[in-house]
Write an enzyme that holds these catalytic residues in place. Structure first.
Site, PDB file in Angstrom:
ATOM      1  N   ARG A   1      66.240  16.653  -7.063  1.00  0.00           N
ATOM      2  CA  ARG A   1      64.991  17.432  -6.984  1.00  0.00           C
ATOM      3  C   ARG A   1      64.772  17.767  -5.517  1.00  0.00           C
ATOM      4  O   ARG A   1      64.639  16.878  -4.673  1.00  0.00           O
ATOM      5  CB  ARG A   1      63.813  16.616  -7.530  1.00  0.00           C
ATOM      6  CG  ARG A   1      62.481  17.218  -7.151  1.00  0.00           C
ATOM      7  CD  ARG A   1      61.299  16.620  -7.880  1.00  0.00           C
ATOM      8  NE  ARG A   1      61.262  17.070  -9.261  1.00  0.00           N
ATOM      9  CZ  ARG A   1      60.183  16.984 -10.043  1.00  0.00           C
ATOM     10  NH1 ARG A   1      59.072  16.443  -9.579  1.00  0.00           N
ATOM     11  NH2 ARG A   1      60.212  17.409 -11.282  1.00  0.00           N
TER      12      ARG A   1
ATOM     13  N   HIS B   1      63.292  25.071 -12.950  1.00  0.00           N
ATOM     14  CA  HIS B   1      63.078  23.728 -13.496  1.00  0.00           C
ATOM     15  C   HIS B   1      63.740  23.689 -14.884  1.00  0.00           C
ATOM     16  O   HIS B   1      63.064  23.632 -15.922  1.00  0.00           O
ATOM     17  CB  HIS B   1      61.570  23.451 -13.585  1.00  0.00           C
ATOM     18  CG  HIS B   1      61.216  22.001 -13.693  1.00  0.00           C
ATOM     19  ND1 HIS B   1      62.151  20.992 -13.763  1.00  0.00           N
ATOM     20  CD2 HIS B   1      59.996  21.383 -13.757  1.00  0.00           C
ATOM     21  CE1 HIS B   1      61.534  19.829 -13.855  1.00  0.00           C
ATOM     22  NE2 HIS B   1      60.229  20.031 -13.855  1.00  0.00           N
TER      23      HIS B   1
ATOM     24  N   GLN C   1      62.944  20.865 -17.563  1.00  0.00           N
ATOM     25  CA  GLN C   1      61.615  20.994 -18.155  1.00  0.00           C
ATOM     26  C   GLN C   1      61.626  22.038 -19.262  1.00  0.00           C
ATOM     27  O   GLN C   1      61.059  21.827 -20.341  1.00  0.00           O
ATOM     28  CB  GLN C   1      60.599  21.386 -17.075  1.00  0.00           C
ATOM     29  CG  GLN C   1      59.186  21.540 -17.607  1.00  0.00           C
ATOM     30  CD  GLN C   1      58.581  20.228 -18.072  1.00  0.00           C
ATOM     31  OE1 GLN C   1      58.531  19.276 -17.302  1.00  0.00           O
ATOM     32  NE2 GLN C   1      58.147  20.161 -19.320  1.00  0.00           N
TER      33      GLN C   1
ATOM     34  N   ASP D   1      51.080  26.673 -15.567  1.00  0.00           N
ATOM     35  CA  ASP D   1      51.495  25.688 -14.555  1.00  0.00           C
ATOM     36  C   ASP D   1      50.529  25.808 -13.377  1.00  0.00           C
ATOM     37  O   ASP D   1      49.741  26.765 -13.300  1.00  0.00           O
ATOM     38  CB  ASP D   1      52.950  25.965 -14.128  1.00  0.00           C
ATOM     39  CG  ASP D   1      53.529  24.897 -13.216  1.00  0.00           C
ATOM     40  OD1 ASP D   1      52.956  23.784 -13.150  1.00  0.00           O
ATOM     41  OD2 ASP D   1      54.543  25.168 -12.538  1.00  0.00           O
TER      42      ASP D   1
ATOM     43  N   CYS E   1      53.838  21.685 -18.123  1.00  0.00           N
ATOM     44  CA  CYS E   1      54.851  20.723 -17.667  1.00  0.00           C
ATOM     45  C   CYS E   1      54.225  19.472 -17.056  1.00  0.00           C
ATOM     46  O   CYS E   1      54.868  18.437 -16.997  1.00  0.00           O
ATOM     47  CB  CYS E   1      55.798  21.397 -16.690  1.00  0.00           C
ATOM     48  SG  CYS E   1      55.015  21.944 -15.154  1.00  0.00           S
TER      49      CYS E   1
ATOM     50  N   ARG F   1      61.216  15.472 -22.404  1.00  0.00           N
ATOM     51  CA  ARG F   1      62.032  15.432 -21.187  1.00  0.00           C
ATOM     52  C   ARG F   1      63.129  14.383 -21.357  1.00  0.00           C
ATOM     53  O   ARG F   1      64.286  14.594 -21.005  1.00  0.00           O
ATOM     54  CB  ARG F   1      61.168  15.075 -19.949  1.00  0.00           C
ATOM     55  CG  ARG F   1      60.172  16.127 -19.529  1.00  0.00           C
ATOM     56  CD  ARG F   1      60.854  17.371 -18.988  1.00  0.00           C
ATOM     57  NE  ARG F   1      61.731  17.093 -17.855  1.00  0.00           N
ATOM     58  CZ  ARG F   1      61.331  16.947 -16.591  1.00  0.00           C
ATOM     59  NH1 ARG F   1      60.061  17.093 -16.277  1.00  0.00           N
ATOM     60  NH2 ARG F   1      62.198  16.702 -15.624  1.00  0.00           N
TER      61      ARG F   1
HETATM   62  N1  NVA Z   1      55.575  24.280 -10.320  1.00  0.00           N
HETATM   63  C1  NVA Z   1      55.372  22.863 -10.159  1.00  0.00           C
HETATM   64  C2  NVA Z   1      56.040  22.098 -11.257  1.00  0.00           C
HETATM   65  C3  NVA Z   1      55.868  20.608 -11.195  1.00  0.00           C
HETATM   66  C4  NVA Z   1      56.594  19.873 -12.263  1.00  0.00           C
HETATM   67  C5  NVA Z   1      55.897  22.437  -8.806  1.00  0.00           C
HETATM   68  O1  NVA Z   1      56.965  22.899  -8.414  1.00  0.00           O
HETATM   69  O2  NVA Z   1      55.232  21.660  -8.123  1.00  0.00           O
HETATM   70  N1   CP Z   2      56.972  18.035 -15.124  1.00  0.00           N
HETATM   71  C1   CP Z   2      57.576  17.331 -14.149  1.00  0.00           C
HETATM   72  O1   CP Z   2      58.679  17.653 -13.690  1.00  0.00           O
HETATM   73  O2   CP Z   2      56.893  16.222 -13.774  1.00  0.00           O
HETATM   74  P1   CP Z   2      57.168  15.316 -12.479  1.00  0.00           P
HETATM   75  O3   CP Z   2      56.889  16.184 -11.281  1.00  0.00           O
HETATM   76  O4   CP Z   2      56.196  14.184 -12.630  1.00  0.00           O
HETATM   77  O5   CP Z   2      58.580  14.865 -12.499  1.00  0.00           O
END
Ligand code: NVA
Ligand code: CP
Length: 305
Positions: free
Chosen positions: A103, A130, A133, A222, A262, A290
């Site tokens: 990540r 993502h 997800q 989101d 998500c 997930r």
């Molecule tokens: N768009 C959000 C998704 C988090 C799971 C982010 O990138 O922070």
């Molecule tokens: N939805 C998601 O990826 O959650 P986290 O940021 O908690 O991993």
């Protein structure tokens, strides 16, 4: 799917359906106490350069349930945070582990990691996409609606990583996809290019949430400010005012329309507390999925034939 899961753009419809079908099987086995140590003795390295709750817990738990082991590498505490080249990290981890989940911010870092690694690389979120997800989202929608093809998926909000993956994933499995986002916050150009090339012409980008939501079978939203955009919070609150999933918007959708998020969610911003709670079962099924979707990805990438 041989080298890893870097983005949904790399996958065919058949690849996506194979993941969803394997996830169904693994979920069934787990719910029925059937032993599933398919990755016994294998190790997944998990690199986190951004925060996480779901991704970390679901990958670590999933790997354990498959008989393997997952180890957490924080960007801050490992040498990655001190500037060790990704190409070197990839080659080192390939000597110890059987897979890497990452990540991070730039998609190019994930692509670089995969280029130098001899083991599969899985994208656990970048600024661009993502994929894990959205596989879980598709799994959840299919569980609730029995089909994906022909359903209308509508995304309201920022043209971010979630929007990018939903557009690609939704179109690939034959869904109609509508997106509403304010000018200046469009999905990535390469995703819009992909959507434009969709032979079935099932993608539309709108500027108002109302136009996008009409006749939707699934509404997805989101956060307005993603990880790394904290400094733009006030500006984004202004830009996204009105881009909210609320009761009035839901009234425009098809009967039985689902809501997916998500998480984490910001009640009163992209979604009201009322809509969130009315659809909490679907949203937490999505979070649970997930685990099952990622176990399927790891099974397909890391289990010897
Ligand atoms: N768009 C959000 C998704 C988090 C799971 C982010 O990138 O922070
Ligand atoms: N939805 C998601 O990826 O959650 P986290 O940021 O908690 O991993």
């Amino acid at each position: 799917m041989k080298k890893g899961l870097l983005k949904l753009l790399d996958l065919s419809k058949e690849d996506i359906l194979a993941i969803l079908n394997k996830a169904d099987q693994l979920k069934y086995e787990q719910k029925h106490g059937i032993q599933q140590e398919y990755l016994k003795g294998k190790t997944l390295a998990m690199i986190f350069e951004k925060n996480s709750t779901r991704t970390r817990v679901s990958f670590e738990t999933g790997m354990y349930q498959l008989g393997g082991h997952a180890l957490f590498l924080s960007g801050k505490e490992s040498q990655i945070g001190r500037g060790e080249p990704v190409a070197d990290t990839a080659r080192v981890l390939s000597r110890y582990c059987d897979g890497i989940m990452i990540r991070t911010f730039a998609q190019s870092e994930v692509e670089e990691l995969a280029k130098y690694a001899d083991i599969p690389v899985i994208n656990g979120l970048t600024d661009f996409c993502h994929p894990c997800q959205v596989l879980a989202d598709l799994l959840t929608v299919r569980e609730h609606k029995a089909v994906l093809e022909g359903l209308k998926l509508c995304y309201i909000g920022d043209g971010n990583n979630m929007a990018n993956s939903l557009i690609v994933g939704g179109l690939k499995v034959g869904m109609e996809v509508s997106v509403a986002c304010p000018e200046g916050y469009d999905p990535a150009p390469r995703v819009l290019e992909f959507a434009k090339g969709d032979p079935a012409h099932k993608f539309t980008l709108f500027r108002t949430p109302e136009e996008a939501a009409v006749g939707a079978d699934v509404i997805v939203t989101d956060v307005w400010a993603s990880m790394g955009q904290e400094g733009e919070k006030a500006e984004r609150e202004r830009a996204f005012a009105g881009y909210q999933v609320n009761g009035e918007l839901m009234a425009l959708t098809n009967p039985g329309c689902m809501v997916q998020h998500c998480l984490p969610a910001h009640r009163g911003e992209e979604i009201t507390a009322e809509v969130f709670e009315a659809h909490a079962e679907e949203i937490f099924d999505e979070a649970e999925n997930r685990l099952h979707a990622q176990k399927a990805v790891m099974y397909l990438l890391m289990k010897e034939a």
